[in-house]
Each structure stands twice: as C-alpha cells, then as structure tokens.
Design an enzyme around this catalytic site. Structure first.
Site, PDB file in Angstrom:
ATOM      1  N   GLU A  71      -3.274   7.712  -3.982  1.00 41.98           N
ATOM      2  CA  GLU A  71      -3.133   6.380  -3.381  1.00 41.98           C
ATOM      3  C   GLU A  71      -2.905   5.310  -4.444  1.00 41.98           C
ATOM      4  O   GLU A  71      -3.575   5.298  -5.469  1.00 41.98           O
ATOM      5  CB  GLU A  71      -4.416   6.060  -2.601  1.00 41.98           C
ATOM      6  CG  GLU A  71      -4.407   4.702  -1.928  1.00 41.98           C
ATOM      7  CD  GLU A  71      -5.785   4.354  -1.369  1.00 41.98           C
ATOM      8  OE1 GLU A  71      -6.004   4.559  -0.170  1.00 41.98           O
ATOM      9  OE2 GLU A  71      -6.652   3.901  -2.151  1.00 41.98           O
TER      10      GLU A  71
ATOM     11  N   TYR B 109       0.868  -1.179   0.000  1.00 40.96           N
ATOM     12  CA  TYR B 109       0.000   0.000   0.000  1.00 40.96           C
ATOM     13  C   TYR B 109       0.904   1.227   0.000  1.00 40.96           C
ATOM     14  O   TYR B 109       1.895   1.282   0.734  1.00 40.96           O
ATOM     15  CB  TYR B 109      -0.884   0.008   1.252  1.00 40.96           C
ATOM     16  CG  TYR B 109      -1.750   1.246   1.365  1.00 40.96           C
ATOM     17  CD1 TYR B 109      -3.031   1.270   0.824  1.00 40.96           C
ATOM     18  CD2 TYR B 109      -1.279   2.393   1.997  1.00 40.96           C
ATOM     19  CE1 TYR B 109      -3.815   2.403   0.905  1.00 40.96           C
ATOM     20  CE2 TYR B 109      -2.054   3.540   2.087  1.00 40.96           C
ATOM     21  CZ  TYR B 109      -3.326   3.538   1.542  1.00 40.96           C
ATOM     22  OH  TYR B 109      -4.103   4.666   1.610  1.00 40.96           O
TER      23      TYR B 109
END
Ligand code: GDP
Ligand code: MN
Length: 406
Positions: free
Chosen positions: A201, A113
């Site tokens: 993101e 992530y």
C-alpha cells in the site's frame, strides 16, 4: 508479517518507485543532524519526523510532524520517543516508539491512495486506487465507496498497461502524470507478487505542485505499508531480515517459537484448544454465555504435555487472564493421556510470582477417544488442584468458566 515504513520505502525504491530520501534515528540527540541532512535533500527547510511503528493512523495521532528547523525536529523527536502512540489502530494502551524516520519534506498538490491486495471474492489480486487518498481513506471507503477504484489483476498476465492507464485517467491524472502512474502501479503489482505480499500500500501517493522542470508535477510515494504472507517468508531472506521482534506481542513470539498459534485478545478468559475451528467455536460459546476470550491459543493436533505446559505459561503470563478454559478433542490422541498431560502441566506450571501450580480457575472439557477415563483422572486430580473443574460438555464448560470470572 509487517514491516516498518522505512523498510517499505526501501522496497518501493528498489522497484523504481520514487520515494523522497530519508534516514532513521533512534535517539533524540540525532534529530538535529538528521534534520540538516534531510533539509539539504529536500532543498527547502521542510522536513517530516515520523514514528516508525507497525501501526497506521500516525498522522492523526500526532506522530507525523512537519518541522522547519533543527530545534522543531528535536522537539518532535523528543515527543515521539517519550510518549506511547495511541491511534485508531493501536488500542488504548498504545505502543512504544523506538525509531523515527526523518524524511525530506515535499509540497503536496494532491494525495492519492494506491494498493495491491488479494480479493477472495474474485480470487485475484486487485489494484485499489482512489483520488481521495490520505489520512481519511477509511472514511472514504465507508462513506463514498464509489471513490475507490478496484481493478482485478490477471494471475498470469499481471497488471496490463491499458488497465493502469485507465486507472490513471479515472484518478483525474493528465499529461506526464499518466506515464509516471502507470510505472508506479505496474511496479507495485509486480512487487506484490515477487515478495509474496498480502498487502502493498502507498498512502498517500502524492503529486507535487508544477515546477518549470516538471510542469505536470511529480508523483512520489511518501508513506507505504507492506504485509507479507508468513507462509512464504521462508523464500525471501530480504523480507525475513526486516522482521522486528520489538513490534510483536511477546506471547505471540514465544508461541510461534513452540509452533503454537497464539493471538492475544482483550478479554479475561484464556482459551487452550486443539484446532483452529474448535478455537473459533470456543470463543463463540464463551461470548454467547457473556464472557470475553483473552486469547486464541491453538496447540495443534498433538496437545502433548510439553505443548500444554508452554501454552499454560504463555496464557498465565498475560496478567488479564482471570480463568482458563481448556477445550480439547481427543481424536488420534486419547483423552486420558491428554488429561494426564493437562494435570501435570497444571501442577508444574510456574506462576509469575515464582510459585508453582495453577491458581486461577481452570475448566477442562474433553471429548472423544477414552473420554470417561480422562474425566475420571481430572476429577481425581481435584484434591491438589482445587481450581480445576471438569466440564460435561461445551455449554457446561462455557457456563463454568464464565461463572468463574464473575
Ligand atoms: P499515517 O497517518 O500513519 O498514514 O502517516 P503518513 O505518512 O501517511 O502521513 C500522514 C499525512 O501527513 C499525509 O497524508 C500528509 O498529508 C502529511 N504528510 C506526510 N509527509 C508529508 C510531507 O512530506 N509534506 C507534506 N506537506 N505533508 C506530509
Ligand atoms: Mn499513510
């Protein structure tokens, strides 16, 4: 402002972040052809069909599908284009899918992530990274916060090479992976600033299994999400061009055109307020008395008759509204003028069935300059506006409106 994954991928690619090739389709008929192209790009039969909507949690909802033939791709496309997607991020009614991304599939050795956002506590942008990326990231953040690495970014110097390297080490990367990760992190942090984002993101950032050409594997972004600061999109024509009105709440779009701030919620009491602080207080007191706000509508400082009329239209267009609370503080504007505006608006507003005049219970609380004259006008108007009630104060208003929805 949010954008679709395919647009986010274009932004990443423009910043030099490696992204597998993909194309967008809008019709089931195009799925087979797109599958063939994507499979050629991938160099294998593995292709991913992905719903393009402004909400996450697609994988778990069945709206990201790995397929290995043109007919599987067509089936996946048919499913996604003919069913509403319900995920943890959408609410029970779900959202319609109009576009699909058909991407070259990749083999995954590991999912990371990676994100940049702004941390209000440290008043800096922050790089967030985790070696436990993928569809369970929210669970990781909740149950194992130590697995989330946060690195503050200096506002003038940006993300430093040594910071990015340290993050890569902490993620357990080695060899050529480190240089690739540093490039990706640096580019993402720069993109965040350059495009006035509020979120940039990549989840997951994946590592491919080792091959003869790339013995340490390769890092690729296979899903991305960008949110942009609405107050700054005026300086980014490329970002503005990505706006997709089909993904917006129609009431919110309409309100934005009138300069009203409107946010749809899921309760039954429509709120028309001037000022965001007063809107918050209004929602609090409705909840305190057992009601649920259907929206947050701030007409701003002026509360003109025109703004109130349009605000009423927007609120009444929401079929779930059972009663409306108007809570206005007359500061610069006089309450008697505001009251007359509300009365005129209530008389003239068109209902969804074409009739005119307010039909649902309407509770009005005014306070401030010339309030007595304002209340007098409201009381006098009750003869032709039978659902109108003037409230004495905020508590009285909340009780009346909560009582009206039962
Ligand atoms: P999200 O659920 O909306 O975040 O959608 P993602 O694009 O992140 O996809 C969800 C999950 O599907 C990823 O975490 C991967 O595990 C898997 N996935 C997506 N694309 C691929 C791919 O090309 N190959 C493989 N093997 N898995 C993929
Ligand atoms: Mn994802």
């Amino acid at each position: 402002m949010k954008v679709h994954e395919y647009q986010a991928r274009e932004l990443l690619a423009s910043a030099g972040i490696p992204v597998p090739p993909a194309r967008v389709i809008e019709s089931i008929d195009d799925a087979a052809g797109a599958y063939k192209d994507a499979s050629r790009d991938a160099g294998t039969d593995l292709v991913v069909v992905k719903a393009q909507v402004h909400a996450g949690g697609r994988g778990k909802a069945g709206f990201v599908k790995l397929v290995r033939s043109a007919s599987e791709a067509t089936d996946a496309a048919r499913f996604m284009l003919s069913n509403r997607m319900v995920s943890v991020q959408t609410g029970a009614e779900g959202i319609e899918v109009k576009k699909l991304l058909i991407a070259a599939g990749v083999d995954i050795a590991h999912e990371y992530y990676l994100a940049v956002t702004t941390d209000r506590a440290t008043r800096r942008n922050v790089l967030i990274a985790s070696a436990e990326g993928g569809v369970e990231i929210e669970k990781v953040a909740e149950e194992n916060p130590k697995a989330i690495i946060k690195t503050p970014i200096h506002p003038l110097m940006g993300l430093q090479g040594h910071q990015a390297r340290e993050v890569a080490f902490k993620l357990g990367m080695k060899g050529k992976q480190i240089g690739q990760a540093v490039k990706i992190m640096t580019a993402l942090a720069q993109l965040y600033v350059d495009k006035d984002c509020t979120l940039a993101e990549i989840n997951p950032l994946i590592l491919t299994p080792p091959t003869a050409d790339a013995p340490d594997g390769q890092l690729l972004a296979i899903d991305a999400k960008f949110n942009f600061d609405d107050n700054a999109t005026f300086r980014h024509k490329d970002v503005q061009a990505m706006f997709d009105p089909a993904e917006e709440n129609p009431g919110e779009l309409r309100a934005a055109r009138m300069g009203l701030s409107y946010i749809a919620l899921d309760g039954s009491i429509g709120c028309l307020v001037n000022g965001a602080g007063l809107a918050m207080a209004t929602m609090d007191i409705i909840k305190h008395h057992g009601g649920e706000p259907a929206n947050f509508l701030d007409v701003g400082g002026s509360a003109s008759e025109e703004a109130v009329t349009e605000a009423f239209r927007i609120i009444l267009a929401d079929g779930t509204v059972k009663a409306v609370l108007v809570n206005i503080f007359g500061g610069i504007m006089r309450c008697d003028i505001i009251a007359q505006g509300i009365i005129n608006a209530a008389r003239n507003v068109e209902n969804t069935d074409g009739s005119k005049g307010f039909q649902v219970p309407l509770v009005v609380r005014l306070e401030g300059n010339k309030v007595e004259a304002g209340r007098e006008l409201l009381r006098a108007a009750a003869s032709d506006l039978p659902t109108l009630q003037a409230a004495d104060d905020l508590t009285d208003a909340a009780k009346k409106v909560v009582g009206a929805v039962g």
